[in-house]
Scaffold this motif. Structure first.
Motif, mmCIF file in Angstrom:
data_model
loop_
_atom_site.group_PDB
_atom_site.id
_atom_site.type_symbol
_atom_site.label_atom_id
_atom_site.label_comp_id
_atom_site.label_asym_id
_atom_site.label_seq_id
_atom_site.Cartn_x
_atom_site.Cartn_y
_atom_site.Cartn_z
ATOM 1 N N THR A 177 0.764 -1.139 0.081
ATOM 2 C CA THR A 177 -0.025 -0.035 -0.135
ATOM 3 C C THR A 177 0.980 1.252 0.032
ATOM 4 O O THR A 177 1.790 1.227 0.656
ATOM 5 N N CYS A 178 0.546 2.190 -0.754
ATOM 6 C CA CYS A 178 1.350 3.248 -0.970
ATOM 7 C C CYS A 178 0.607 4.604 -0.195
ATOM 8 O O CYS A 178 -0.455 4.669 -0.351
ATOM 9 N N TYR A 179 1.235 5.388 0.613
ATOM 10 C CA TYR A 179 0.968 6.394 1.445
ATOM 11 C C TYR A 179 1.512 7.589 1.273
ATOM 12 O O TYR A 179 2.734 7.809 0.655
ATOM 13 N N LEU A 180 0.896 8.677 1.341
ATOM 14 C CA LEU A 180 1.492 10.063 1.204
ATOM 15 C C LEU A 180 1.674 10.353 2.875
ATOM 16 O O LEU A 180 0.759 10.461 3.616
ATOM 17 N N SER A 181 2.927 10.444 3.340
ATOM 18 C CA SER A 181 3.371 10.658 4.732
ATOM 19 C C SER A 181 3.762 12.147 4.945
ATOM 20 O O SER A 181 3.917 12.057 6.105
ATOM 21 N N GLY A 182 4.024 13.080 4.116
ATOM 22 C CA GLY A 182 4.361 14.274 4.557
ATOM 23 C C GLY A 182 4.955 15.122 3.480
ATOM 24 O O GLY A 182 5.109 14.822 2.047
ATOM 25 N N LYS A 183 5.792 16.299 3.928
ATOM 26 C CA LYS A 183 6.470 16.950 2.750
ATOM 27 C C LYS A 183 7.863 17.234 3.539
ATOM 28 O O LYS A 183 7.880 17.575 4.660
ATOM 29 N N ASN A 184 8.804 17.489 2.707
ATOM 30 C CA ASN A 184 10.319 17.713 2.812
ATOM 31 C C ASN A 184 10.606 19.050 2.081
ATOM 32 O O ASN A 184 10.456 19.125 0.919
ATOM 33 N N LEU A 185 11.130 19.839 2.783
ATOM 34 C CA LEU A 185 11.519 21.323 2.439
ATOM 35 C C LEU A 185 12.819 21.508 2.829
ATOM 36 O O LEU A 185 13.097 21.708 4.050
ATOM 37 N N GLY A 186 13.899 21.263 1.806
ATOM 38 C CA GLY A 186 15.391 21.450 2.284
ATOM 39 C C GLY A 186 15.768 20.923 3.416
ATOM 40 O O GLY A 186 16.656 21.386 4.144
ATOM 41 N N GLY A 187 15.514 19.604 3.270
ATOM 42 C CA GLY A 187 15.934 18.550 4.272
ATOM 43 C C GLY A 187 15.124 18.528 5.634
ATOM 44 O O GLY A 187 15.286 17.756 6.421
ATOM 45 N N ARG A 188 14.106 19.439 5.817
ATOM 46 C CA ARG A 188 13.324 19.490 6.955
ATOM 47 C C ARG A 188 12.075 18.747 6.735
ATOM 48 O O ARG A 188 11.258 19.428 5.878
#
Length: 504
Positions: A177-188
């Motif tokens: 199952t593929c999930y969207l787990s968050g966002k990455n901005l410049g390593g954060r």
């Protein structure tokens, strides 16, 4: 399948065993060919020790949307010096290295070109394995006349990237199952609750179902690239990690059944011919290598030549001698350390024994000094004390009331009468026990004071008792006469006044 109204891609084998057709259906429509999944031909020399797959157009295989090329990680088995020596003496070929599946692979997308890395996250006792990848929010650069804007290398790290994760449904399950787990901005990284994006059913004919209601929450500009990454990434994870084949990296270089006839035809020809050109789907991954080149990990199974065998035997013997010398040196150092430790322990025991003897000598010296100073009387133990003599032989104690001393004369009769009535100064009081004989010299009178005894005995120390003076006798006689009532009242009043004056 979760729901026939959701977008679904079904993997079905084609007439070519190296090709798989992906049929797409949505809202209950009939499945139609959408993509073509092609794998590399194991008979090609360039495909040796590699895994490669590409996703092409279903009607024009020359159009490549995405492809994956994975090279294994090699591990050489560790052998002891005896095994290496025996192997060299027998002339057997060296043990080939073992290929290992790497922890990550890269999906190469075209137009626009970008690489999506999929990394394995091993699970623990309470979680399953997962594979993570990231997609940029913005994939297409806006047209600009500025050369600085066209240089995307400086600003690619500043573009937000969405984090996705393929996760197994269970330890024994093959479905993902593929999930969207968050966002990455410049390593954060900003973690968010998991949002279901797609489901993959890993079977002989796999199915990828896209959960369309949640796609509105995926802020990705390149929706086609997300679709390609989901399809190709799920199939590669299945081939490498979930249901891998025995020779997934084509280490042995065996040809498939589809190319066996062409191989026999080439062997009949008197002139050597080159291998057939690689598939268009593999052009970007394998066309850089020449046909007859070999990879650094292509280990030969033929026996070594005599010169190489002699050199290998010499190297093994030199290594054996070096190891033996190292072991002997370590043994000598160990024995030296043990001898030093034994000497140290022996010296420590001798120091403790000398200290103990020194303390005992000091104690004996101090004891002798105290004996000389205070003596040894009363220092014997109870068992060594002399036993008491029997009562018959014990010395007689003096009487409790000793008789009056020699020359003692009793007082006159009137003084005896006063003493009996408790009126005179020599009135009888409570009988006191005599002082012990060890308190001092024996007394010579009825008093415990030597001064009173001297007065009692007289100036010459004789036994005659001097009578009191006449005025004292007259005063005693007046005290014995009864007082008149008037004087008694006056005496009482005087005592009351005295008592009041004392209190107030």
């Amino acid at each position: 399948m979760l729901d026939e109204n959701l977008p679904a891609f079904r993997f079905k084998s084609a007439s070519d065993p190296l090709s798989t057709i992906l049929y797409f259906s949505h809202n209950g429509t009939d499945p139609a060919p959408e993509y073509l999944l092609r794998r590399v031909d194991p008979a090609l020399p360039a495909s040796r020790a590699k895994y490669a797959a590409a996703l092409c157009d279903a009607y024009n295989p020359d159009v490549i949307y995405a492809e994956v090329t994975v090279e294994p990680e090699w591990t050489q088995p560790t052998l002891s010096a005896a095994e290496i020596r025996a192997q060299a003496q027998s002339g057997a070929p060296p043990v080939p290295a073992t290929p290992l599946v790497p922890d990550s692979f890269t999906i190469q997308l075209y137009n626009p070109d970008q690489g999506i890395t999929v990394r394995l996250v091993p699970g623990g006792w309470n979680k399953t394995d997962s594979w993570e990848f990231e997609l940029p929010v913005q994939s297409f650069i806006k047209p600009s006349a500025s050369a600085l804007d066209r240089e995307t290398g400086a600003s690619v790290d500043l573009i937000p990237r969405l984090m996705f994760r393929w996760k197994k449904d269970g330890r024994l399950s093959k479905d993902l199952t593929c999930y969207l787990s968050g966002k990455n901005l410049g390593g954060r990284k900003n973690k968010e609750p998991d949002i279901t994006i797609a489901l993959f059913k890993a079977t002989k004919e796999s199915v990828v179902t896209v959960y369309e209601p949640n796609l509105n929450r995926v802020e990705v500009e390149d929706r086609k690239g997300l679709e390609l990454v989901l399809l190709l990434g799920a199939e590669v994870i299945k081939d490498l990690f979930i249901t891998p084949k025995p020779d997934i990296f084509n280490v042995s270089g065996s040809a498939s059944s589809s190319t066996a006839a062409n191989a026999r035809t080439r062997r009949k020809s008197s002139h050597p011919t080159t291998a057939s050109p690689p598939l268009p789907a593999m052009s970007g991954a394998l066309s850089n290598l020449p046909p007859n080149s070999t990879t650094p990990h292509n280990f030969s199974t033929n026996a070594l030549p005599p010169a190489a065998t002699a050199a290998a035997v010499a190297d093994v013997e030199a290594e054996t001698r070096r190891l033996q010398a190292m072991v002997e040196r370590e043994q000598r150092e160990q024995e030296k350390r043990e001898r030093a430790e034994q000497k140290r322990i022996k010296r420590m025991l001798e120091e403790e024994e000398s200290a103990r003897l020194r303390r005992e000598a000091e104690i004996a010296k101090e004891t002798e000094r105290l004996r000389k100073k205070y003596g040894v009387e009363g220092q014997d133990l109870p068992s060594f004390r002399p036993t008491p003599t029997p009562a018959s032989s014990a010395p007689q104690l003096p009487p409790r009331n000793p008789p009056p001393p020699t020359g003692y004369a009793p007082p006159p009769p009137h003084l005896q009468q006063q003493q009996a009535n408790g009126l005179g100064p020599w009135s009888a009081g409570p009988t006191l026990p005599p002082r012990p004989l060890s308190a001092g010299p024996s007394r010579t009178g009825p008093f415990h004071c030597s001064t009173l005894n001297s007065l009692w005995n007289g100036p010459s120390g004789g036994a005659a008792f001097a009578p009191p003076p006449p005025h004292m006798v007259q005063q005693q006689q007046q005290q014995q006469q009864p007082m008149p009532p008037r004087r008694v009242k006056e005496e009482r009043r005087r005592r009351v006044r005295k008592k009041r004056s004392m209190h107030w």
